[in-house]
Design a protein around this motif. Structure first.
Motif, PDB file in Angstrom:
ATOM      1  N   VAL A 180      -4.776   0.758   6.413  1.00  0.00           N
ATOM      2  CA  VAL A 180      -3.334   0.314   6.340  1.00  0.00           C
ATOM      3  C   VAL A 180      -2.799  -0.928   6.680  1.00  0.00           C
ATOM      4  O   VAL A 180      -2.002  -1.556   6.150  1.00  0.00           O
ATOM      5  N   ILE A 222      -7.489   3.117   1.212  1.00  0.00           N
ATOM      6  CA  ILE A 222      -6.379   3.993   1.396  1.00  0.00           C
ATOM      7  C   ILE A 222      -6.496   5.266   0.710  1.00  0.00           C
ATOM      8  O   ILE A 222      -6.295   6.466   0.786  1.00  0.00           O
ATOM      9  N   VAL A 271       3.106   1.989   3.813  1.00  0.00           N
ATOM     10  CA  VAL A 271       2.192   1.096   3.101  1.00  0.00           C
ATOM     11  C   VAL A 271       3.141   0.415   1.952  1.00  0.00           C
ATOM     12  O   VAL A 271       3.197  -0.741   1.560  1.00  0.00           O
TER      13      VAL A 271
END
Lengths: 587, 334, 281
Positions: free
Chosen positions: B294, B302, C133
């Protein structure tokens, strides 16, 4: 020696710091092999005796005076493990709600095994099968409770209770949750086992006629006191206490001449109210009461037929007028016409679809009262919901005031809104606990955008119509009694003055005296407003009392329909005959 | 019964498909060029463009998803952008560690939860009840990562009683047979390494377990109290069944059902919570891999790790549902 | 006084939260130093009462010489704002979904139910990390991530409750007297679930405080110039031997704040949950 003997037994509840006798000076004896009926409306304290026997009283309740003996042994003073030893061996219990009284995650066999092993029966399997045979059930030891019907569960529980050949069986409203034909079978089974094993039975019920049919003796309980006690047939035929008499006159009969119902005012005082009462507890509602009644407690006097009232000489002054034979309306225009109506519920998760209603046709004229009788699963409630547009029909046609209202559309909805309203069965569920009574009965005006002042005025009218004081308008439903709640429930439906009321089991679950008040209210409102009524009920006597025409439903079909007096006097279909014969007190 | 359970398992498939779509979609929105990141910084534009084509990034998004899904189903999760190694290999190294930690924590959470629930039920209507309830409320106010830090401070720093970094004492080499460290050490007979690994797992497993135990206690207690109101409990008493039998033979069998369902949800959360505990204890599991990925925006990792977490959570819930079906005859179908 | 205000748990919870709120609001008056003011000459000072402590830094300083108490108090502002915005956001999203699913049933319920299934298959920590993210750091995105992750908590619990309410006859009766669907939902269904909603909201605020701290701890939460408890914990971990207070102070702050929300929520559940009260009556 008697099996059960209570002498001046007092069970006291502590409410807000005050002690109130929920059972006050109960004295009775039960001989071996006899059946004693303990009869009373809700709140009479009739379940307290059974609970006192097991010493499983609700929190805050305790035996405070008197004595309670089983076969000469003091049940109250007895050590808990000794009492536990008696339970299930010498004292059996049959519950009110058979479906929830069996452990849902254990098979019938495993529950039998637990019980029979405790009794010291090594070969429990054959003993269990024999016990099931004694209640006419096949071997269903591998089945689970949810796979059985309520009647089957109750028979299992009866088999378990009698498996140890107990001296005493306490049956607390064992058939209240069951249909009337099943009730008849269960009661017969219980009697057979009781006679065969010479068991004494304490039969607790709210139904005086059922008690008279089942029991040798009857004790009538009012607000924690026995008011009348005697041989069952005598008490039923010649009740001498005013309460017993009023109770009998308040319940509509299944046969004989139709009479008005005796409407006792108010309802039995609750425990809280009892704390402030002196003298006879029935006095505030008693037609024979005088000032002296409110001062001293009348003793239960008499030989075999004991009555706790000094005014038995005047008992014959309590009467109800006979009613004219049910009028045959059907002269008005046709309000409802239903043709070939059918409803199929799609099966989910691969289950088979259920046909709830099949090919039902009927019509209701303006101002006519029509009853639909049938047992659970007969499709009578689905019929009501179809009529109100709460379910979508699968086939057939529904017309209200000549117009088709079969669809979901807004037009059908508007038409139905003007014409028909529904009264629901359970006021607990049908009244929003967060609304005030005034707001509930005028909800239809709120929906139409009518102003507050006008709504309040209408609420006052409706409450007056319902025979309720105006100040109740600002109460919440939880602050009302059961009967008042059901009135509000009816009042909401009356707000827009509908031409048709659809009422689903609106008096079931109410005490007889409250039921009589509501039936009287419906009759009066009919005279004032002239609406038609479709009354869904499992209680044939209520339908006989209120409705000119009746439809008998079974498995989604109407098996018989006609004028009420003709159907009841001369039933054509076997099922109607069975239904009528099952009602306690049927001639 | 078996059919019902298989149907329950089948229901997982469309959920997984949606999860993968969501993962793919969410991360494709990022302003990151996976092609550029997969090449060394010295790569020319032409080389990057070639990589783009090789990765299918010049094709429509739906095609890209199909390609990605196809590769994923074959066990090919691509290469880590940052570490330049196949993601599948990284997963194979880290997933067993996370599973070992989570299983240990689940056992702790289950024992504490069920034991505590029974204890709290025994205290009902007594003076200790309010105290026990307040204690669980306060315990619920300490999430796993605070437990992890507090345990380090108390047992690692103040008492120096237990190690709190990594999986083994420095200098020890880990045997590799199945990638499950505890199992491998026993398989090769290195008891000393095994005990070192156990000592290293005590604090993280306990931090994770104790954080997820209080809801289990509460649900077991509440459903026991509900169950005791039921008619069949009273009927059993009226039949003369003793209190111990009532608890073990009647009440617990019913009260455990809602508790198990909750434990399934809790264990899913617990598996996710292991990420923080791994970070705090420098425990070489999937959580640390994920956090590093991340931080470096390492998309292939991820995606793969996110998907793996979901697969495990779905497996846990399906397994628990199966167990509930087994224990509840009403769900077995007739 | 309403019943819920007489519960000890509610009183204690409210008192804690009120105190925390006051501390956050009065932060500039309580500490002289700014929370981001570095003093590299006096790093890792112990607390004022310890040997070598400085009265100007009551809880000492961190490895960059920043005042720990100041950072703690300013961190409270962020924690409370995130809780105050994210929790109602998640509640609104989850409640709308639950009302739609529970009231209309059928395919609406199916679609929302499957969406919840998909969401629930992600552990919340993992889902919020992935969202961060995608969204990038910053307190606004932290709030968004919490809303997008935690709406399912409301939806799951409320949907079950709405199903119970919808089965009540008074909901059907309202339709029969002419209420529109919207009116039935707003006037008959929603009020019945408000007590549950308030309870869940309180608990969710505690969860939001924790999630904010987690994201800041991992380095994916707020921007570096914002002051967050999670960051303090991450910094304090490095100096756990030299200055444990740097770690323990924010841990204690999180615990106390979350405990305040949880005590309040527990007390409310006990006193507001109408179904429980009715059941006992």
């Amino acid at each position: 020696m008697s099996v059960l003997r209570a002498e001046n037994l007092c069970v006291t509840a502590r409410i807000d710091g005050v002690d109130v006798a929920a059972l006050d000076g109960l004295s009775l004896t039960l001989a071996p092999g006899k059946v004693l009926g303990l009869v009373g409306e809700s709140g009479a304290g009739k379940s307290m005796l059974g609970r006192a026997i097991a010493q499983l009283l609700p929190p805050g309740f305790a035996v405070t005076a008197g004595m309670l003996e089983f076969a000469g042994r003091d049940l109250v003073a007895m050590a808990p493990d000794q009492r536990q030893n008696l339970l299930g061996r010498q004292i059996g219990f049959i519950p009110q709600e058979p479906l929830s009284a069996l452990n849902p995650v254990r098979s019938i066999g495993s529950q039998f095994a637990e019980h029979l092993r405790r009794l010291g029966i090594a070969d429990w399997r054959s003993a269990a099968i024999a016990a099931l045979e004694s209640v006419q059930l096949p071997d269903l030891l591998d089945r689970f409770p949810h796979q059985l019907s309520g009647g089957m569960c109750q028979r299992v529980l009866i088999a378990m209770a009698f498996a140890s050949k107990p001296a005493l069986v306490v049956a607390d409203e064992p058939t209240t949750a069951l249909d009337v034909t099943i009730q008849a079978r269960i009661v017969a089974l219980m009697r057979d086992l009781q006679v065969a094993q010479n068991t004494a039975v304490l039969f607790i019920t709210h139904d005086l006629r059922l008690a008279a049919q089942v029991c040798d003796e009857i004790a009538v309980l009012y607000a924690g006191r026995v008011v009348e006690h005697g041989p069952a047939d005598v008490v039923l035929a010649q009740p001498l206490h005013p309460y017993t008499k009023c109770l009998l006159l308040a319940a509509p009969a299944i046969s004989g001449p139709r009479t008005a119902l005796y409407a006792l005012p108010d309802q039995m005082p609750g425990l809280r109210a009892l704390a402030e009462m002196s003298g006879c507890r029935f006095a505030p509602r008693c037609p024979l009461a005088r000032d002296a009644c409110r001062e001293s407690v009348p003793a239960l006097a008499g030989d075999t037929h004991k009555i706790a009232c000094p005014h038995i000489a005047e008992i014959d002054t309590i009467t109800v007028p006979a009613l004219a034979p049910a009028m045959v309306a059907a002269t008005g225009e046709t309000l409802v016409s239903v043709a070939g109506l059918g409803k199929v519920f799609r099966g989910r998760f691969g289950r088979k679809p259920t046909i709830a209603v099949r090919d039902v046709s009927f019509s209701i004229a303006a101002g006519e009262f029509v009853g639909v009788v049938g047992e659970s699963g007969s499709g009578k409630s689905t019929l009501a919901r179809l009529l109100m547009g709460l379910e979508q029909k699968t086939s057939g046609e529904i017309r209200l005031a000549g117009q088709d209202v079969g669809g979901w559309g807004a037009a059908a909805r508007r038409l139905r809104l003007r014409t028909a309203q529904m009264v629901f069965q359970d006021p607990q569920s049908a009244l929003n606990p967060r609304r005030r009574v005034g707001a509930i009965v005028t909800q239809a005006l709120e929906a139409a955008g009518v102003g507050l002042a006008e709504r309040r005025a209408r609420a006052a009218e409706i409450l007056a119509d319902l025979g309720m004081p105006l100040e109740l308008a600002d109460r919440a439903p939880s602050q009302l009694s059961g009967g008042q709640r059901q009135r509000v429930n009816i009042g909401r439906a009356l707000c827009l003055v509908p031409k048709l009321l659809v009422a689903d089991e609106i008096v079931s679950g109410l005490d007889v005296s409250v039921q009589a008040q509501l039936l009287a209210l419906l009759a009066r409102l009919r005279a004032e407003h002239g609406f038609a009524l479709l009354l869904i009920s499992h209680d044939l006597a209520v339908v006989r009392y209120l409705c000119e025409r009746v439809m008998v439903m079974r498995n989604g079909e109407v098996v018989e329909a006609g004028r009420t007096d003709e159907v009841f006097a001369n039933p054509q279909h076997d099922y109607t005959r069975e239904l009528l014969a099952s009602v306690p007190g049927a001639a | 019964m078996l059919a019902a359970f298989l149907r329950r398992l089948l229901a997982v498939a469309p959920i997984l498909a949606l999860v993968s779509l969501l993962l793919f979609g969410a991360l494709r929105l990022l302003p990151i060029d996976p092609a550029a990141m997969s090449m060394p910084p010295t790569a020319t534009k032409v080389e990057i463009e070639a990589a783009r084509q090789a990765m299918g990034l010049d094709r429509p998004v739906t095609v890209q998803y199909a390609i990605w899904l196809g590769q994923t189903l074959r066990g090919d999760f691509g290469n880590s952008i940052h570490m330049r190694r196949p993601v599948a290999g990284l997963l194979a190294e880290t997933l067993p560690a996370t599973i070992e930690l989570s299983l240990a924590a689940m056992v702790i959470a289950g024992l504490l939860g069920l034991g505590g629930g029974l204890g709290m039920f025994a205290l009902r209507d007594r003076r200790g009840e309010a105290v026990a309830e307040t204690v669980t409320t306060l315990m619920m106010s300490l999430p796993e990562f605070l437990w992890a830090l507090l345990l380090i401070f108390v047992f690692g720093v103040l008492l120096s009683a237990l190690p709190f970094t990594g999986r083994l004492d420095p200098g020890m080499t880990r045997p590799v047979v199945t990638q499950f460290l505890l199992l491998d050490t026993l398989l090769v007979g290195r008891v000393d390494v095994f005990f070192s690994a156990v000592r290293h797992m005590i604090l993280p497993a306990f931090a994770l377990g104790v954080a997820f135990a209080p809801p289990i206690m509460r649900v077991l207690r509440a459903s026991l109290i509900d169950t005791y109101q039921e008619d069949y409990i009273r009927q059993a008493r009226l039949r003369g069944v003793g209190e111990t039998r009532i608890l073990l033979g009647h009440a617990l069998q019913n009260a455990i059902l809602p508790t198990l369902t909750l434990m399934g949800v809790q264990f899913g959360f617990l598996f996710g919570g292991s990420l923080l505990v791994e970070v705090i204890y420098s425990y070489p599991g999937m959580g640390n891999l994920m956090v590093d990925a991340v931080r470096n925006a390492d998309l292939p990792i991820i995606q793969a790790v996110g998907l793996t977490y979901c697969v495990v959570v779905l497996a846990i819930t399906a397994g628990v549902d199966g167990l509930v079906m087994l224990l509840n005859p009403r769900l077995r179908g007739t | 006084m309403p019943r819920w205000l007489r519960d000890t748990r509610v009183i204690v919870g409210l008192s804690i939260l009120f105190a925390v709120l006051v501390l956050a609001l009065l932060a500039p008056l309580l500490v002289q130093s700014a929370p981001d003011e570095q003093d590299l000459l006096s790093t890792l000072l112990p607390s004022a009462w310890a040997k070598g402590g400085d009265v100007a830094h009551r809880l000492g300083t961190d490895s960059l010489g920043r005042d720990v108490l100041a950072r703690l108090l300013y961190g409270t502002r962020l924690a409370l704002s995130v809780a105050a915005i994210a929790a109602p956001g998640a509640m609104i999203l989850g409640t709308i979904a639950a009302l739609l699913a529970g009231y209309f049933g059928g395919w609406v319920d199916w679609v929302i139910g499957r969406a919840v299934d998909v969401w629930m298959s992600f552990p919340p920590v993992i889902l919020s990390l992935i969202l961060m993210v995608g969204l990038g750091t910053g307190s606004r995105n932290v709030i968004l991530a919490i809303v997008l992750v935690d709406w399912t908590r409301f939806c799951r619990v409320l949907r079950a409750e709405v199903l119970v309410v919808v089965r009540r006859d008074y909901v059907t009766a309202a339709r029969l007297v002419g209420f529109s669907h919207l009116r039935v939902v707003l006037r008959e269904v929603l009020p019945a679930v408000v007590p549950l909603l308030v309870t869940l909201l309180t608990l969710e605020m505690g969860i939001a405080v924790v999630v904010e701290a987690i994201l800041a701890f991992v380095g994916l939460g707020v921007k570096p110039d914002e002051i967050a408890w999670g960051q303090m914990i991450a910094d304090g971990r490095a100096t756990i031997y030299q200055a444990p207070i740097n770690l323990l102070a924010p841990v204690a702050a999180i615990f106390v704040t979350v405990a305040g929300f949880n005590l309040l929520g527990d007390g409310l559940r006990r006193t507001l949950d109408l179904r429980l009260v009715e059941g006992r009556g």
